[in-house]
Design an enzyme around this catalytic site. Structure first.
Site, short mmCIF file in Angstrom:
data_model
loop_
_atom_site.label_atom_id
_atom_site.label_comp_id
_atom_site.label_asym_id
_atom_site.label_seq_id
_atom_site.Cartn_x
_atom_site.Cartn_y
_atom_site.Cartn_z
N ASP A 95 5.35 5.31 2.36
CA ASP A 95 5.38 6.39 3.24
C ASP A 95 6.31 5.99 4.49
O ASP A 95 7.21 6.74 4.98
CB ASP A 95 4.21 6.88 3.77
CG ASP A 95 3.59 7.47 2.67
OD1 ASP A 95 4.04 7.66 1.53
OD2 ASP A 95 2.01 7.84 2.67
N SER A 107 0.80 -1.21 0.08
CA SER A 107 -0.13 -0.09 0.06
C SER A 107 0.93 1.04 -0.05
O SER A 107 2.10 1.07 0.19
CB SER A 107 -0.86 -0.04 1.22
OG SER A 107 -0.19 0.21 2.37
N LYS A 108 0.16 2.24 -0.28
CA LYS A 108 0.86 3.67 -0.27
C LYS A 108 1.25 3.85 1.03
O LYS A 108 2.79 4.47 1.36
CB LYS A 108 -0.05 4.85 -0.77
CG LYS A 108 0.59 5.91 -0.72
CD LYS A 108 -0.20 7.29 -1.25
CE LYS A 108 -0.11 8.44 -0.59
NZ LYS A 108 1.13 8.74 0.10
N ARG A 109 0.87 3.36 2.14
CA ARG A 109 1.49 3.62 3.50
C ARG A 109 2.82 3.13 3.71
O ARG A 109 3.36 3.50 4.57
CB ARG A 109 0.27 3.13 4.63
CG ARG A 109 0.08 4.03 5.69
CD ARG A 109 -0.97 3.97 6.64
NE ARG A 109 -2.22 3.46 5.73
CZ ARG A 109 -2.98 2.46 6.29
NH1 ARG A 109 -2.66 1.81 7.27
NH2 ARG A 109 -4.12 2.14 5.61
#
Ligand code: GLU
Length: 509
Positions: free
Chosen positions: A266, A261-263
């Site tokens: 990050d 995921s994008k998380r």
């Protein structure tokens, strides 16, 4: 069947293209090229609620950056267009009517509240052969009432009538035959009168058929939809030309389990998008591979190996190598861990192979951000040649080689402590004299003269050379000293030594 290979990448413009989608596009591209086929870019924008402005342009730019080109698409044109689904409304309506006329689909008026009520009353409710008789649809209502409701403008959906109790077989090039019982498939909505648009399932099947797609290569998340798609092909009578399905393995988190995921990006500091993306609503900026300083050929190589291998342990592969070696036989069924560190490794390797003039161009924004403007590209390329061995991403060329562009403003404390003694300023003054006497500053020549001078005077080689480096670089780091002084103008080298003599305080004793 000797149909020309035709594949499509069919993103929905709901935001920036996620790296998993990029890999799907890449495999489609490789497969098309390998087979002398066509690659179509189809924009699946029938879900108006999820439409994001700028997303379609982003998809075009991102794939172009990677070198993925299309034979047909919104921009490219082609004889199967339009290639944006929102521009194909009339086509879909025609096919919805075909299914309705053949009794393979029906009209349903159930409101969201009524559906909610059914879900509460009936355990594990799904709209299907067992429940459709209890709902408000054209299968149970008299025709006049259906016509009257439609004439009154009552909103409805068209549902696919899934026949119960039979086996549906999906043939997948990676997964083999996947068999499921039709009882677990619900009567999916194919069309909504509210926006006069088809749903993904109908539009996708109709377009794959009309665009003569031979292989549907897409992410594993679409595998659950495949049985329904097979049934739709059957319902339309298109089974003979049904595309071959290929569901690619999921991209998994670098650590732990589950979908990338994008998380994750990050948290661990790697991008999940090719290009930087600014959310048009929140203004939030997500980083991109391009802006972080990756080379597109490195990203291609890295992505190609997520879920596929060439059958041996070859790692470095150009796009042409990939096109000749790729096969679905060597694609894995299980998910591929997104090893972003491997991506960095690939980038380091490709930086070494990249042309320095090209890297100089790519380094420009970083140079400018650091106040270095209008630098001779040839000079920049030469500086890059000297420091790229230590660089992973393009901006590392700056951190490794900043001293080629500006004189040090500070001097690394621990190096000063170790290498700057009370007699260093005098020796550095002497060094200035030696350098002034050298006409040919080429690396080997300058090295010989300076080392001879050190030896003749019985100076400590390490201390003198490191003090020299401290003056010019600001710290004891960087490439071979005489390669640096070959490139930097001699007056600049001398002025840096002078400045260091003036600035670095002499040690107490
Ligand atoms: N529009 C779907 C997506 O966003 C396409 C899935 C498919 O390739 O069939 O990925």
């Amino acid at each position: 069947m000797d149909r020309k290979v035709r594949v499509r990448f069919a993103p929905s413009p709901t935001g920036p293209l996620h790296i998993g989608g990029v890999r799907t596009a890449l495999y489609n591209y490789i497969f098309a090229k390998q087979n002398g086929g066509d690659l179509i870019l189809r924009i699946e924008d029938t879900d108006s609620r999820r439409f994001v402005p700028g997303a379609e342009e982003y998809i075009n730019n991102a794939l172009a950056w990677l070198g993925i080109t299309f034979d047909e698409g919104v921009k490219e044109g082609g004889k199967y267009g339009p290639y944006r689904q929102s521009e194909r409304k009339a086509i879909y309506r025609e096919y919805v009517d075909k299914l309705l006329d053949a009794g393979k689909a029906y009209i349903a008026f159930d409101t969201p509240e009524e559906l909610e009520e059914a879900r509460e009353k009936i355990p594990n409710f799904q709209y299907d052969a067992h429940t459709r008789g209890k709902m408000r649809n054209s299968l149970v209502m008299p025709k006049e009432e259906v016509d009257r409701l439609i004439a009154d403008g009552t909103q409805y959906v068209v549902r696919f009538k899934v026949e119960p109790d039979h086996e549906v077989v999906v043939n997948d090039l990676i997964r083999g035959e996947v068999r499921i019982n039709s009882n677990i498939i619900d009567d999916k909505v194919l069309f909504k009168s509210a926006d006069n648009l088809p749903t993904y399932h109908l539009a996708n099947i109709v377009d794959d058929h009309l665009m003569e797609v031979t292989h549907v290569i897409r992410g594993e998340e679409w595998l659950p939809s495949a049985p329904l798609h097979v049934l739709l092909y059957e319902a339309f009578g298109w089974k003979d030309t049904m595309p071959q399905f290929v569901h690619l393995p999921l991209l998994l988190k670098p650590v732990g389990n589950g979908k990338l995921s994008k998380r994750d990006g990050d948290k661990l500091g790697f991008p999940v998008f090719l290009l930087e993306w600014k959310d048009p609503v929140t203004g939030e900026i997500s980083s991109g591979y391009r802006e972080k300083g990756y080379l597109p050929e490195a990203v291609v190589n890295f992505l190609a190996l997520l879920g596929w291998n060439p059958g041996d342990d070859t790692e470095m592969m150009s796009i042409d190598d990939l096109i000749s070696k790729f096969s679905f036989e060597h694609c894995s069924k299980s998910g591929a861990k997104f090893d972003y560190k491997k991506g960095i490794w690939f980038n380091h390797e490709y930086l070494q192979k990249a042309d320095n003039a090209r890297l100089a161009e790519l380094l420009k924004p970083t140079l400018e951000a650091n106040g270095v403007k209008d630098c001779d590209p040839d000079y920049v390329a030469k500086a890059i040649a000297l420091v790229k061995g230590r660089a992973e991403l393009v901006p590392d060329l700056w951190t490794q080689g900043d001293f080629f562009f500006k004189a040090p403003e500070t001097y690394a404390e621990k190096d000063v402590k170790k290498r700057w003694s009370a007699e260093t300023p005098r020796i550095m003054e002497e060094l200035i004299g030696v350098l002034e006497g050298i006409d040919d500053m080429s690396s080997a020549n300058a090295e010989k003269i300076v080392l001879d001078w050190i030896a003749e005077n019985g100076y400590h080689l390490g201390n003198v050379m490191n003090a020299f480096r401290l003056c010019v670089v600001g710290a004891c780091r960087g490439p071979h000293m005489f390669d640096i002084t070959e490139l930097l103008p001699k007056e600049e080298v001398i002025s840096r030594i002078r400045k260091a003599i003036e600035t670095i305080p002499s040690p107490e004793n």
